[in-house]
Design a protein around this motif. Structure first.
Motif, PDB file in Angstrom:
ATOM      1  N   ARG A 198      38.661  18.396 -32.452  1.00  0.00           N
ATOM      2  CA  ARG A 198      38.329  16.883 -32.382  1.00  0.00           C
ATOM      3  C   ARG A 198      39.284  15.903 -33.211  1.00  0.00           C
ATOM      4  NH1 ARG A 198      32.678  15.768 -31.770  1.00  0.00           N
ATOM      5  NH2 ARG A 198      33.546  13.778 -31.886  1.00  0.00           N
ATOM      6  N   ASP A 233      29.714  19.110 -36.227  1.00  0.00           N
ATOM      7  CA  ASP A 233      29.922  17.823 -35.916  1.00  0.00           C
ATOM      8  C   ASP A 233      29.072  16.988 -36.957  1.00  0.00           C
ATOM      9  OD1 ASP A 233      30.914  17.810 -33.329  1.00  0.00           O
ATOM     10  OD2 ASP A 233      29.065  18.095 -32.413  1.00  0.00           O
ATOM     11  N   LEU A 258      37.576  27.138 -31.529  1.00  0.00           N
ATOM     12  CA  LEU A 258      36.124  26.989 -31.656  1.00  0.00           C
ATOM     13  C   LEU A 258      36.089  25.574 -31.848  1.00  0.00           C
ATOM     14  CD1 LEU A 258      35.291  29.413 -34.404  1.00  0.00           C
ATOM     15  CD2 LEU A 258      35.180  29.879 -32.069  1.00  0.00           C
ATOM     16  N   TYR A 259      36.724  24.753 -32.383  1.00  0.00           N
ATOM     17  CA  TYR A 259      36.569  23.215 -32.428  1.00  0.00           C
ATOM     18  C   TYR A 259      37.918  22.529 -32.588  1.00  0.00           C
ATOM     19  CZ  TYR A 259      33.664  19.130 -34.729  1.00  0.00           C
ATOM     20  OH  TYR A 259      33.074  18.217 -34.837  1.00  0.00           O
ATOM     21  N   SER A 280      28.206  24.664 -33.773  1.00  0.00           N
ATOM     22  CA  SER A 280      28.917  23.437 -33.378  1.00  0.00           C
ATOM     23  C   SER A 280      28.519  22.250 -33.654  1.00  0.00           C
ATOM     24  CB  SER A 280      29.083  23.407 -31.734  1.00  0.00           C
ATOM     25  OG  SER A 280      29.945  22.532 -31.230  1.00  0.00           O
ATOM     26  N   SER A 281      27.027  21.821 -33.444  1.00  0.00           N
ATOM     27  CA  SER A 281      26.420  20.744 -34.030  1.00  0.00           C
ATOM     28  C   SER A 281      26.513  20.694 -35.170  1.00  0.00           C
ATOM     29  CB  SER A 281      24.923  20.720 -33.517  1.00  0.00           C
ATOM     30  OG  SER A 281      24.816  20.819 -32.126  1.00  0.00           O
ATOM     31  N   GLU A 304      31.121  33.415 -28.499  1.00  0.00           N
ATOM     32  CA  GLU A 304      31.136  32.068 -28.148  1.00  0.00           C
ATOM     33  C   GLU A 304      30.414  31.521 -29.583  1.00  0.00           C
ATOM     34  OE1 GLU A 304      32.554  30.010 -26.365  1.00  0.00           O
ATOM     35  OE2 GLU A 304      33.098  31.353 -24.557  1.00  0.00           O
ATOM     36  N   LEU A 305      30.939  30.402 -30.099  1.00  0.00           N
ATOM     37  CA  LEU A 305      30.348  29.724 -31.069  1.00  0.00           C
ATOM     38  C   LEU A 305      29.224  28.969 -30.931  1.00  0.00           C
ATOM     39  CD1 LEU A 305      30.812  28.956 -34.328  1.00  0.00           C
ATOM     40  CD2 LEU A 305      31.719  26.717 -33.589  1.00  0.00           C
TER      41      LEU A 305
END
Length: 542
Positions: free
Chosen positions: A43, A15, A40-41, A11-12, A5-6
């Motif tokens: 948005r 962001d 993974l991301y 992940s932050s 997992e990332l």
């Protein structure tokens, strides 16, 4: 392979990269990142429509622009498998209307941007600005050309017109419309249900974001591409989910296409001098800090995009923007790549301080190419730009000491800065060709003498366009027009017989080289980003 997992920190950090675009008052972008097929991301940021206050979401459709090119190339390769298309046949074999030099390049050369043909989009923007001509004008413009950028195969110049011609050839041999073939052979097998090729921004397309362009002084306008036939060069509309399905298949290659087809798509072909470019069939292939990348960016009026995959690491990044302020999907994708693959990246190639070559800053013109390049200092970094544009690409020092600019669309651009400091002649080499440039200056140019010699009316048969040069107050104006509209630009005088267009909001520019006889300009050649040596002759007023 088990993919971890990332972690929350990464992940932050992602962001943090996209936080400046997390606004509810401006257009934005959508981002999708996956590794080894694992999301993974995902948005959306900013607004899909300022007019209706609708936010971008991961399901928002956007134009992928020139990322479409490798879809066109892959479809052509599938038709080669079918025995319906020969990449090494002249495009005239499929479009016999091309009786002039535009019919000489092979299909492969057009896909490699090595055909040497001019670009109908460039010519249209020069002649009529953003006015939209009827369908069929693109081919008619290509057919009309009596000149070209270079002989087929001799060099390279990124060109949308070539891909437009290939899309017409595909349609003529494939037994269905170009758009239908894309859907049947590429989109449907991968269940890309939100992906279509839409030739016109004037068509109502469900779920698509509005493209936005800023208005000087504040406000926004809709970004509408000035053509009803945006096809093989940049017509695809998609979502990040569909594009991540696509990038995954670029690596697995398990649904369609022979091994030879996939090898041809990313194979790099030498230039006549033996150097290797970085552009394959609609895809750029290069190393970034030691990591192999396959990628392509895109831009339309009011939108930008980037698709990037690092095959050896299974990493896919897709970013599409609809006018987000100060947004570069290319740079954002690089930042995300550097974050996720931090442990696999080599050292950066150092940039060059503008102060190291301060005496070379300014505009450089070549009598052979007619083009103007500019050395500029931006945040104390030495950069190369086109025709005095305020934003450029950073120059770097290669390990062997050469001054280079990595341009995936043309390979490595090499500049002889140290020799220029001694000889006042700057050699620029790329795409298998080199030319010598000499410095010109807007500060020392005799503007009044130029205006007196150049004022008047000119005509280009290849563009079917009339141009008027006039003095209006403090400005020198170039006003062009054809049967469908007109456009006005400001000229910046760089010398007795050299001008360029003043930088525009769109970043579009050009260089003009004049012929002079008896104190009067008799004509000029204009060099656009993707169209060169377009001649205008002075009209005799009776």
């Amino acid at each position: 392979m088990v993919v971890p997992e990332l972690n929350v920190d990464v992940s932050s950090a992602l962001d943090g990269i996209f936080a400046p675009f997390n606004r509810s008052d401006v257009p934005g972008l959508v981002v999708g990142i996956a590794q080894h097929g694992k999301l993974l991301y995902r948005r959306g940021f900013g607004l899909a429509s300022l007019e209706h206050g609708v936010a971008n979401t991961p399901g928002t459709r956007m134009r992928i622009a020139s990322i479409s090119k490798h879809f066109t190339a892959l479809l052509a390769l599938l038709l080669v498998e079918d025995g319906k298309l020969d990449l090494d046949a002249p495009i005239r074999s499929y479009i016999p209307e091309l009786t002039g030099p535009g019919g000489d390049p092979t299909v492969r050369q057009l896909l490699l941007h090595r055909g040497g043909s001019r670009c109908f989009i460039d010519i249209g923007i020069l002649s009529r600005g953003l006015a939209v001509p009827p369908a069929g004008t693109g081919l008619a413009t290509q057919v009309r050309q009596t000149g070209r950028n270079f002989a087929p195969g001799d060099s390279m110049l990124y060109n949308n017109g070539g891909y437009h011609l290939v899309s017409i050839a595909i349609e003529r041999v494939g037994g269905a419309s170009f758009e239908a073939q894309l859907k049947q052979r590429l989109f449907d097998p991968l269940e890309m249900r939100d992906t279509d090729s839409i030739p016109s921004d004037y068509s109502i397309t469900p779920g698509i974001a509005t493209m936005h362009t800023p208005v000087p002084g504040g406000g926004w306008r809709r970004g509408l591409f000035p053509s009803e036939e945006n096809r093989g060069a940049g017509g695809i509309v998609s979502t990040i989910d569909d594009m991540l399905r696509w990038t995954d298949h670029l690596r697995t290659q398990d649904r369609f296409g022979s091994p030879a087809t996939w090898a041809a798509l990313t194979g790099l072909v030498p230039f006549p001098d033996g150097t290797i470019g970085g552009y394959a069939l609609g895809l750029a292939v290069e190393s970034y800090r030691g990591v192999r990348l396959v990628h392509h960016s895109g831009g339309v009026i009011g939108g930008t995009s980037q698709m990037l995959t690092a095959p050896d690491h299974g990493l896919d990044i897709v970013i599409m923007a609809n006018g987000a302020p100060a947004c570069s999907p290319v740079k954002l994708a690089e930042q995300a790549l550097e974050l996720i693959l931090a442990d696999h990246l080599g050292e950066r190639t150092p940039t060059i301080a503008a102060a190291d070559y301060k005496d070379l800053l300014g505009d450089w013109w070549s009598a052979d190419t007619g083009m103007v390049y500019s050395l500029i200092g931006e945040e104390d970094v030495l950069k190369l730009s086109l025709c005095g544009a305020s934003q450029g690409a950073p120059l770097k020092k290669a390990p062997d000491g050469r001054v280079i600019l990595s341009a995936a669309s043309m390979g490595t651009i090499e500049l002889g800065l140290d020799d220029a400091a001694r000889s006042h002649e700057l050699t620029i080499r790329f795409a298998g060709q080199s030319a010598v440039y000499r410095k010109v200056s807007r500060e020392t140019a005799d503007v009044e003498a130029f205006v007196e010699a150049a004022t008047g009316q000119y005509y280009s048969a290849d563009a079917d366009c009339t141009a008027v040069i006039a003095r209006e107050g403090e400005r020198i104006v170039l006003r062009c027009g054809d049967a469908y509209g007109q456009a006005e630009c400001e000229l910046v005088c760089l010398g007795e017989k050299v001008t360029c267009l003043a930088p525009a909001v769109t970043g579009w520019t050009a260089a003009l080289s004049f012929s002079k006889q008896g104190g009067r300009m008799t004509g000029f050649q204009i060099n656009l980003p993707r169209t060169r040596y377009l001649s205008f002759e002075r009209k005799q007023i009776r």
